[in-house]
Design an enzyme around this catalytic site. Structure first.
Site, short mmCIF file in Angstrom:
data_model
loop_
_atom_site.label_atom_id
_atom_site.label_comp_id
_atom_site.label_asym_id
_atom_site.label_seq_id
_atom_site.Cartn_x
_atom_site.Cartn_y
_atom_site.Cartn_z
N TYR A 1 -8.01 9.03 6.57
CA TYR A 1 -7.94 8.61 5.18
C TYR A 1 -7.47 7.16 5.07
O TYR A 1 -6.89 6.61 6.00
CB TYR A 1 -7.06 9.55 4.34
CG TYR A 1 -5.59 9.55 4.74
CD1 TYR A 1 -4.67 8.72 4.10
CD2 TYR A 1 -5.12 10.38 5.76
CE1 TYR A 1 -3.34 8.72 4.47
CE2 TYR A 1 -3.80 10.38 6.12
CZ TYR A 1 -2.90 9.55 5.48
OH TYR A 1 -1.59 9.53 5.84
N CYS A 2 -7.77 6.58 3.91
CA CYS A 2 -7.35 5.22 3.61
C CYS A 2 -6.90 5.20 2.15
O CYS A 2 -6.37 6.18 1.66
CB CYS A 2 -8.47 4.22 3.91
SG CYS A 2 -9.99 4.54 2.97
N HIS A 3 -7.13 4.09 1.44
CA HIS A 3 -6.69 4.01 0.05
C HIS A 3 -7.62 4.80 -0.87
O HIS A 3 -7.17 5.66 -1.61
CB HIS A 3 -6.60 2.54 -0.37
CG HIS A 3 -5.92 2.34 -1.69
ND1 HIS A 3 -5.93 1.14 -2.35
CD2 HIS A 3 -5.20 3.17 -2.47
CE1 HIS A 3 -5.25 1.24 -3.48
NE2 HIS A 3 -4.79 2.47 -3.58
#
Length: 111
Positions: free
Chosen positions: A68-70
């Protein structure tokens, strides 16, 4: 049959609650990680992923990688790259940590 490329935060939460063996891999930058994080998430910034391929493969032998990221763009790119390297047991969490904060854990700051 390969795993879908993306998984929702709700599905990730269900897996965690059920005690499924998954690894949360956060591909944001260290300053983003300092602002907001998911409990149990391991920071491996996107640019570091190629150098960490062997350790990621070892983790994937033990349980699926949830990347995951932003907002879910970088993580999807990372999952595409990992699959090109032959690592199938990985998925991108759609909406990223922002969606996690909205849908799962409002104590995670939004930025």
């Amino acid at each position: 049959m390969p795993l879908p490329l993306e998984v929702t935060p709700q599905e990730v939460k269900r897996c965690l609650d059920a005690g499924a063996k998954i690894h949360l891999i956060d591909v944001r930058e260290p300053q983003e990680f300092a602002l907001a994080r998911i409990e149990g998430g391991e920071l491996i910034p996107m640019r570091s992923v190629p150098a960490e391929l062997q350790s990621l493969e070892a983790k994937a032998d033990d349980g699926a990688l949830i990347v995951y990221c932003h907002h879910g763009v970088r993580s999807l790119n990372v999952v595409h790259w990992l699959r090109e390297q032959g690592l199938e047991a990985c998925q991108s969490m759609s909406g990223g940590i922002d969606e996690w904060s909205l849908a799962i854990d409002p104590s995670v700051p939004r930025y």
